[in-house]
Motif scaffolding. Structure first.
Motif, mmCIF file in Angstrom:
data_model
loop_
_atom_site.group_PDB
_atom_site.id
_atom_site.type_symbol
_atom_site.label_atom_id
_atom_site.label_comp_id
_atom_site.label_asym_id
_atom_site.label_seq_id
_atom_site.Cartn_x
_atom_site.Cartn_y
_atom_site.Cartn_z
ATOM 1 N N MET A 5 -37.905 38.315 -13.334
ATOM 2 C CA MET A 5 -37.498 37.202 -12.514
ATOM 3 C C MET A 5 -36.469 36.375 -13.288
ATOM 4 O O MET A 5 -36.671 36.055 -14.458
ATOM 5 C CB MET A 5 -38.721 36.363 -12.167
ATOM 6 N N PRO A 6 -35.343 35.986 -12.653
ATOM 7 C CA PRO A 6 -34.309 35.220 -13.359
ATOM 8 C C PRO A 6 -34.761 33.796 -13.648
ATOM 9 O O PRO A 6 -35.552 33.218 -12.920
ATOM 10 C CB PRO A 6 -33.128 35.228 -12.382
ATOM 11 N N ARG A 7 -34.222 33.267 -14.721
ATOM 12 C CA ARG A 7 -34.520 31.886 -15.088
ATOM 13 C C ARG A 7 -33.647 30.938 -14.279
ATOM 14 O O ARG A 7 -32.474 31.195 -14.040
ATOM 15 C CB ARG A 7 -34.266 31.657 -16.566
ATOM 16 N N VAL A 8 -34.237 29.834 -13.891
ATOM 17 C CA VAL A 8 -33.531 28.827 -13.114
ATOM 18 C C VAL A 8 -33.618 27.499 -13.855
ATOM 19 O O VAL A 8 -34.686 27.077 -14.263
ATOM 20 C CB VAL A 8 -34.149 28.684 -11.700
ATOM 21 N N LYS A 9 -32.481 26.845 -14.016
ATOM 22 C CA LYS A 9 -32.451 25.543 -14.679
ATOM 23 C C LYS A 9 -32.530 24.464 -13.604
ATOM 24 O O LYS A 9 -31.519 24.032 -13.061
ATOM 25 C CB LYS A 9 -31.181 25.394 -15.497
ATOM 26 N N LEU A 10 -33.726 24.021 -13.300
ATOM 27 C CA LEU A 10 -33.925 23.051 -12.238
ATOM 28 C C LEU A 10 -33.658 21.617 -12.670
ATOM 29 O O LEU A 10 -33.297 20.780 -11.854
ATOM 30 C CB LEU A 10 -35.348 23.159 -11.686
ATOM 31 N N ASN A 11 -33.839 21.318 -13.933
ATOM 32 C CA ASN A 11 -33.682 19.938 -14.395
ATOM 33 C C ASN A 11 -32.254 19.613 -14.838
ATOM 34 O O ASN A 11 -31.985 18.525 -15.292
ATOM 35 C CB ASN A 11 -34.658 19.631 -15.531
ATOM 36 N N GLU A 12 -31.342 20.540 -14.698
ATOM 37 C CA GLU A 12 -29.963 20.311 -15.117
ATOM 38 C C GLU A 12 -29.143 19.803 -13.934
ATOM 39 O O GLU A 12 -29.095 20.437 -12.884
ATOM 40 C CB GLU A 12 -29.366 21.631 -15.629
ATOM 41 N N PRO A 13 -28.500 18.629 -14.067
ATOM 42 C CA PRO A 13 -27.732 18.086 -12.942
ATOM 43 C C PRO A 13 -26.468 18.912 -12.672
ATOM 44 O O PRO A 13 -25.950 19.589 -13.565
ATOM 45 C CB PRO A 13 -27.368 16.675 -13.397
ATOM 46 N N ALA A 14 -25.988 18.841 -11.453
ATOM 47 C CA ALA A 14 -24.760 19.545 -11.087
ATOM 48 C C ALA A 14 -23.574 18.926 -11.819
ATOM 49 O O ALA A 14 -23.540 17.724 -12.053
ATOM 50 C CB ALA A 14 -24.552 19.464 -9.584
ATOM 51 N N ARG A 15 -22.623 19.770 -12.191
ATOM 52 C CA ARG A 15 -21.439 19.298 -12.904
ATOM 53 C C ARG A 15 -20.513 18.547 -11.969
ATOM 54 O O ARG A 15 -20.344 18.913 -10.813
ATOM 55 C CB ARG A 15 -20.678 20.488 -13.474
ATOM 56 N N ASP A 16 -19.925 17.493 -12.465
ATOM 57 C CA ASP A 16 -18.914 16.741 -11.728
ATOM 58 C C ASP A 16 -17.569 17.134 -12.324
ATOM 59 O O ASP A 16 -17.130 16.585 -13.336
ATOM 60 C CB ASP A 16 -19.180 15.242 -11.859
ATOM 61 N N ARG A 17 -16.928 18.100 -11.703
ATOM 62 C CA ARG A 17 -15.705 18.671 -12.263
ATOM 63 C C ARG A 17 -14.551 17.683 -12.302
ATOM 64 O O ARG A 17 -13.735 17.725 -13.215
ATOM 65 C CB ARG A 17 -15.308 19.910 -11.473
ATOM 66 N N VAL A 18 -14.479 16.802 -11.325
ATOM 67 C CA VAL A 18 -13.398 15.808 -11.312
ATOM 68 C C VAL A 18 -13.566 14.838 -12.485
ATOM 69 O O VAL A 18 -12.612 14.514 -13.181
ATOM 70 C CB VAL A 18 -13.352 15.054 -9.967
ATOM 71 N N LYS A 19 -14.799 14.417 -12.722
ATOM 72 C CA LYS A 19 -15.049 13.505 -13.844
ATOM 73 C C LYS A 19 -14.770 14.208 -15.177
ATOM 74 O O LYS A 19 -14.212 13.607 -16.094
ATOM 75 C CB LYS A 19 -16.489 13.000 -13.814
ATOM 76 N N GLU A 20 -15.117 15.485 -15.281
ATOM 77 C CA GLU A 20 -14.813 16.237 -16.500
ATOM 78 C C GLU A 20 -13.307 16.309 -16.726
ATOM 79 O O GLU A 20 -12.838 16.179 -17.854
ATOM 80 C CB GLU A 20 -15.386 17.653 -16.403
ATOM 81 N N LEU A 21 -12.556 16.501 -15.655
ATOM 82 C CA LEU A 21 -11.102 16.555 -15.743
ATOM 83 C C LEU A 21 -10.541 15.207 -16.206
ATOM 84 O O LEU A 21 -9.691 15.153 -17.097
ATOM 85 C CB LEU A 21 -10.530 16.931 -14.374
ATOM 86 N N ILE A 22 -11.030 14.126 -15.638
ATOM 87 C CA ILE A 22 -10.561 12.780 -16.002
ATOM 88 C C ILE A 22 -10.913 12.462 -17.453
ATOM 89 O O ILE A 22 -10.072 11.980 -18.218
ATOM 90 C CB ILE A 22 -11.157 11.727 -15.048
ATOM 91 N N LEU A 23 -12.144 12.753 -17.856
ATOM 92 C CA LEU A 23 -12.555 12.455 -19.233
ATOM 93 C C LEU A 23 -11.818 13.333 -20.241
ATOM 94 O O LEU A 23 -11.482 12.872 -21.338
ATOM 95 C CB LEU A 23 -14.069 12.620 -19.375
ATOM 96 N N GLY A 24 -11.554 14.577 -19.880
ATOM 97 C CA GLY A 24 -10.790 15.455 -20.772
ATOM 98 C C GLY A 24 -9.388 14.926 -21.005
ATOM 99 O O GLY A 24 -8.896 14.898 -22.140
ATOM 100 N N GLN A 25 -8.745 14.472 -19.935
ATOM 101 C CA GLN A 25 -7.402 13.919 -20.062
ATOM 102 C C GLN A 25 -7.431 12.592 -20.818
ATOM 103 O O GLN A 25 -6.527 12.291 -21.581
ATOM 104 C CB GLN A 25 -6.775 13.740 -18.675
ATOM 105 N N LYS A 26 -8.493 11.824 -20.629
ATOM 106 C CA LYS A 26 -8.650 10.554 -21.354
ATOM 107 C C LYS A 26 -8.691 10.819 -22.861
ATOM 108 O O LYS A 26 -8.030 10.133 -23.638
ATOM 109 C CB LYS A 26 -9.941 9.860 -20.925
ATOM 110 N N HIS A 27 -9.426 11.834 -23.268
ATOM 111 C CA HIS A 27 -9.533 12.141 -24.695
ATOM 112 C C HIS A 27 -8.225 12.721 -25.237
ATOM 113 O O HIS A 27 -7.850 12.439 -26.380
ATOM 114 C CB HIS A 27 -10.697 13.089 -24.945
ATOM 115 N N ARG A 28 -7.522 13.519 -24.434
ATOM 116 C CA ARG A 28 -6.234 14.058 -24.876
ATOM 117 C C ARG A 28 -5.216 12.947 -25.105
ATOM 118 O O ARG A 28 -4.419 13.010 -26.029
ATOM 119 C CB ARG A 28 -5.689 15.047 -23.843
#
Length: 80
Positions: free
Chosen positions: A1-24
């Motif tokens: 049976m495959p493992r499922v990560k139920l307690n991991e929140p969904a990724r917010d790709r737009v926020k990741e993009l904004i924060l990545g550019q902020k750090h750059r």
């Protein structure tokens, strides 16, 4: 049976993009708040508690434009 990560929140790709550019670009939180046109407290709340789906489209587009995020990357991040 495959493992499922139920307690991991969904990724917010737009926020990741904004924060990545902020750090750059080496922006701090104060300059990011000014760039977004909000107070530092509002910026902090949005980055730590809200998902970008709760932001207005104008806020997302303005922030990405100010950070020089290519529109193609933003479109790809919005696709869920």
């Amino acid at each position: 049976m495959p493992r499922v990560k139920l307690n991991e929140p969904a990724r917010d790709r737009v926020k990741e993009l904004i924060l990545g550019q902020k750090h750059r670009c080496a922006f701090d939180d104060e300059s990011m708040a000014k760039l977004m046109g909000v107070s530092r407290a509002t910026y902090s709340r949005r980055m730590n508690q809200q998902k970008t789906t709760e932001w207005t489209l104008r806020e997302v587009l303005r922030t990405c434009k100010q950070l020089n995020v290519p529109i193609d990357e933003l479109r790809e991040a919005i696709r869920y």
